[in-house]
Design a protein around this motif. Structure first.
Motif, mmCIF file in Angstrom:
data_model
loop_
_atom_site.group_PDB
_atom_site.id
_atom_site.type_symbol
_atom_site.label_atom_id
_atom_site.label_comp_id
_atom_site.label_asym_id
_atom_site.label_seq_id
_atom_site.Cartn_x
_atom_site.Cartn_y
_atom_site.Cartn_z
ATOM 1 N N ASP B 477 0.816 -1.217 0.000
ATOM 2 C CA ASP B 477 0.000 0.000 0.000
ATOM 3 C C ASP B 477 0.843 1.258 0.000
ATOM 4 O O ASP B 477 0.597 2.195 0.775
ATOM 5 C CB ASP B 477 -0.940 0.005 1.215
ATOM 6 C CG ASP B 477 -2.164 -0.873 0.976
ATOM 7 O OD1 ASP B 477 -2.349 -1.321 -0.170
ATOM 8 O OD2 ASP B 477 -2.916 -1.112 1.925
ATOM 9 N N GLU B 478 1.827 1.333 -0.857
ATOM 10 C CA GLU B 478 2.654 2.541 -0.935
ATOM 11 C C GLU B 478 3.496 2.449 -2.207
ATOM 12 O O GLU B 478 3.874 1.362 -2.616
ATOM 13 C CB GLU B 478 3.593 2.608 0.288
ATOM 14 C CG GLU B 478 4.298 3.923 0.494
ATOM 15 C CD GLU B 478 3.350 5.021 0.952
ATOM 16 O OE1 GLU B 478 3.243 6.009 0.229
ATOM 17 O OE2 GLU B 478 2.709 4.865 2.015
ATOM 18 N N SER B 479 3.777 3.619 -2.802
ATOM 19 C CA SER B 479 4.751 3.638 -3.878
ATOM 20 C C SER B 479 6.100 3.204 -3.314
ATOM 21 O O SER B 479 6.414 3.489 -2.164
ATOM 22 C CB SER B 479 4.875 5.052 -4.455
ATOM 23 O OG SER B 479 3.669 5.422 -5.060
ATOM 24 N N ALA B 511 -1.669 -0.280 -5.452
ATOM 25 C CA ALA B 511 -1.495 1.027 -4.817
ATOM 26 C C ALA B 511 -0.095 1.587 -5.035
ATOM 27 O O ALA B 511 0.298 2.539 -4.382
ATOM 28 C CB ALA B 511 -1.800 0.926 -3.329
#
Lengths: 578, 578
Positions: B477-479, B511
């Motif tokens: 859930d993150e670049s 995401a």
């Protein structure tokens, strides 16, 4: 002691894990690897000590107790700890600002530096600061390593050419001095050095495939190819001794090396020197840890073993402390020796302990053998070792993949060469963080439309989609925080001021992983302003964790719970767009 | 001139837009707003000049040409430019370090500061640096504003109590001096000041609802409630004059104000002073711009108008330059006066031009009227104005919503009070950036499983889902970038070393908005290591832009194109998990 107590204890004494499970079949690999690494380490240890501005035996001293301490406290079973090139360079620049090389003051400061590094790494491990090293990006590490390798390589040219250079403060100054003193080169030294260079390159790159082709078994090839430096040392020493080249041709030799085990040393506690050494100690702690952990992790994952970053800091810290108390200087896990240790079959920390015992034997009995060793040979060993560190591939790949990363590599590279090692790293880290902030502060925003006959909504610029004049659907491809929320606001306001019959705005939140308080306030104000301008706002695909956060405030009530849709399709249907 | 030429020109001269479309029905609103803002600005201008350590007429001078210049070059039609509290405080601290207040040197430096701010803002506008202000988060702005308001409020206590304080260098010192000098207070001054304070608070908070209840029309209520300060000024002036309080009770009065239009002034070019003023100029440029653009944007969006951040910088820069050349000091768009301007019906920049003309009339003819004005009244005006700036609500909301934001608010607040204005802002900005980096460096990772009988995959910790022993599916859930890729690596390695019969790893990338070069290299190494450990890696739901990036390298070939799936469901089906 019951087993679970031992398991608990092994968190603090990781060697218990392999020690208690040690099997006889591990021994042959550990013995083999221990011997091969020792063969590499004897000349490398002396060479790196010279690079650091220290007498050669200091490099050997730093290759005994630190190896044993790390084997007991570190979590990697194959990491080969000891003197390495880049840490030696950091020692040379850091201590070199405070004292003249080859003085007792310089030696004291180098040991003090090992103490400081040990304390810092231990502390970082205890308070779990291992994550700090994550802020060194590949780009910064690559730029820094290449620049450091170039500085190291050029710093050895004086030994290779037999030049007498004055002390220099910066890389440009070093280049200038080398250029000016080049006419005074010692040709015999140069011949010994260049020959060594060529022989080493052949050993490194040609010999292994050749021996393989000749059908030699693998467990003979490795000691032979890795023995290159030691062989060179012996041949050149004999050559200089027989021809008396140090007298006849003024070839610089190592000279007398103090024999016997390392003395127990007590670093002095001098506040002023501690303060002066602190920036270098911080740099060595981080850079050393970074070099060490990356190779340790990579090798451990190949055998499904686990590296604990904070315990690694404690292991390396203990190694450095022991270096400080046994006449050594700062150490860390070296890339190339670790690779050799691993491929030679090291199974456990016993390999390193064997290496340490062999080095101890060397300093006890064999140091007189190195009396006639020419410095140019050690310089050649260093140059060949650092040649592998110059990393054009990363630059090339980053240039292709992402210019921002390539830029931070080049900035770090230039800053290290131009401003010096520590300032260079700092500039590099700041540049890479700024580039990251720059990137996230310019979020990708896409107006989307329906792919006709489907529930999919895609970028209007990339796909033939259906849009609706009174509804604008925008997909936000970034978490929202203070530095990028204005970009979203501008984008929305621009759109709203240009579409005169706009009534509904749908924000698609599928790629938003968090919304910070600044972004939330701006969104609330924006939605209120849009509302008074007659534009109603809807949200679609808000993630669970983000929704949990929003529920803590009155945001959802203010917006209206009925205006938050699970999917873009549902939102558009509700707005009459099907 | 053809219309499209004019449209083009109006990018550089934004007033053309409203000037060419001016309609008679705009005039009544502009006239009304222009008069009401002038009524507010006369006492506020004088008060803020005193706060800045300048003679009162300087505040009036800064309220003429800057307003006209901004009206011509700014993009907001309702922004009320002029002296504001926080910029005045910045002037007082910045210039106060270099000269004594109320000296000609101080005055020269204040004008020089306006020149520097003008140049900086113009330059920032031309090279499009308006985005810099985005790095001031709401938390930092709120903490800074509250702290600045408190500093301003306490700095006015000496006028309210009629104290003679020595110059102080910091807020704690100021508090100490006030406390020590409190016994020497002037009771008559205090009575005048406190009465003014109460009257102003009544005017601000009680009068409007009361008059509304009494059925007074709105366009009479506004001038009456906003006329409070001017009314107070007149009443108190008459009072002091009639009772000769400045003689009888040593009440400090404004004294003689130079009459006539502002003189044409030429700021001096003195490199040393410029360097000394530069940090203050940078702070004023950014803080002033930030205060101005936020209110301008909010009001423009209510009428579907557009604000161009870089043209705003040019407009404000021009206003400051004109202040420097007409005896003024740094200005910006003020929050409260702009709100009044907007609600009084200002339609175009003409309102500001009317205000400017009224202020010009005041300095031409009415300054002698202010001779007997007690300073305590101006202090009361300032205190009431800054009371509104103290912002507890944001802290409360952030504490509830997100502790990290609340922390950066409190850090900024404390740093501004403890370390001073400029250092405080800097500390706040760095703290908020560090907290952001900290957050993104700890990505949310979730092991997901299938919601039985569906194609949906959810967090195993939150939902009852079906998992498969040989397959691990992780949602990221993150670049991915250098500071968080190690966290993913650790997570994966930990998982892999704990699940002994693991064969397949699926990374769900829905995401991930970008992958930087460091993250890419780490992923490649990780995948290769996992491969040699017998774990195969698959990707699902990779976004278009990320895929485009990856296609530039050999990543996709190395991984195998058949291992990248459009959806998690497809990936899991392919691995036999249905």
């Amino acid at each position: 002691m019951p087993l679970h107590r031992l398991t608990h204890l092994s968190r603090y004494l990781p060697f218990l894990k392999w020690f208690l499970e040690y099997r006889s079949q591990h021994l042959i690999g550990d013995l083999m690897a221990g011997v091969i690494v020792a063969i590499m380490l004897v000349p490398q240890g002396m060479a790196y000590a010279l690079l650091a501005g220290l007498p050669p035996q200091i490099g050997l001293y730093a290759s005994i107790m630190p190896l044993i301490l790390y084997a007991l406290l570190g979590t990697s079973r194959t990491l080969a700890v000891g003197p390495v090139a880049i840490v030696s360079l950091l020692v040379a620049t850091g201590v070199g600002q405070l004292a003249q090389p080859n003085t007792s003051e310089y030696l004291t400061l180098a040991m003090m530096l090992a103490l400081l590094v040990g304390i810092l790494q231990m502390l970082m491990g205890v308070v779990r600061l291992g994550f700090l090293v994550n802020f060194l990006s590949h780009a910064v590490i690559s730029g820094f390593t290449s620049a450091a390798a170039i500085i190291i390589g050029f710093s050895q040219l004086k030994h290779l050419f037999g030049l007498q250079l004055p002390k220099t403060e910066s890389f440009p100054e070093l280049l200038q001095e080398i250029w000016q003193h080049l006419p005074q080169r010692n040709s015999i030294t140069l011949i010994l050095g260049l020959t060594s260079l060529v022989v080493l390159l052949v050993f490194n790159h040609q010999l292994q495939p050749l021996l393989k082709k000749l059908g030699m078994p693998q467990n003979l090839i490795l000691p032979l190819t890795r023995g290159g430096p030691l062989l060179l040392v012996l041949v050149n020493t004999v050559l200089v001794w027989r021809l008396q080249l140090h007298e006849v041709a003024q070839v610089k030799i190592i000279g007398e090396i103090r024999a016997g085990l390392p003395p127990l040393t007590l670093p002095t506690f001098d506040l002023k020197s501690w303060q002066a050494l602190m920036p270098t100690a911080v740099a060595i702690s981080l850079v050393g840890f970074m070099e060490s952990i990356s190779v340790a992790k990579s090798l451990a994952s190949k055998r499904r073993q686990k590296i604990d970053a904070n315990q690694e800091l404690i292991g390396l810290g203990a190694a450095n402390l022991s270096a400080a108390f046994t006449g050594g200087y700062p150490v860390t896990g070296g890339l190339s020796r670790t690779m050799v240790n691993f491929s030679a079959g090291a199974n456990t920390g016993l390999a390193s302990i064997i290496t340490a015992l062999l080095i101890a034997l060397t300093v006890l009995f064999f140091t007189p053998l190195f009396y006639f060793l020419p410095q140019a040979v050690l310089a050649a060993i260093i140059i060949v070792a650092v040649l592998n560190l110059i990393d054009f591939t990363s630059l090339q790949r980053m240039w292709q993949y992402n210019r921002a990363d390539a830029a931070s590599l080049l900035i770090t590279f230039g800053a290290v060469l131009g401003l010096g090692i520590e300032a260079g790293i700092l500039v590099g880290v700041l540049a890479s963080l700024c580039l990251y902030l720059w990137r996230t502060s310019h979020p990708h925003l896409a107006v989307v439309g329906r792919i006709e006959g489907s529930e999919h909504f895609r970028n209007v610029l990339r796909n033939p989609v259906k849009t609706y004049p009174h509804v604008l659907a925008i997909r936000v491809d970034e978490s929202l925080y203070f530095a990028n929320i204005k970009a979203l606001e501008d984008y929305v306001l621009h759109a709203v001021s240009h579409i005169s019959d706009l009534q509904h705005l749908v924000l698609i939140c599928s790629a938003i992983n968090f919304i910070d308080a600044s972004a939330l306030e701006t969104l609330e104000a924006l939605f209120a302003d849009l509302n008074s301008a007659g534009v109603r706002v809807y949200l679609a695909e808000v993630k669970g964790p983000v929704m949990d956060q929003l529920e803590k405030t009155d945001f959802v009530e203010k917006l209206g719970r009925e205006r938050i849709f699970l999917s873009t399709h549902q939102a558009m249907l509700a707005l009459g767009c099907n």
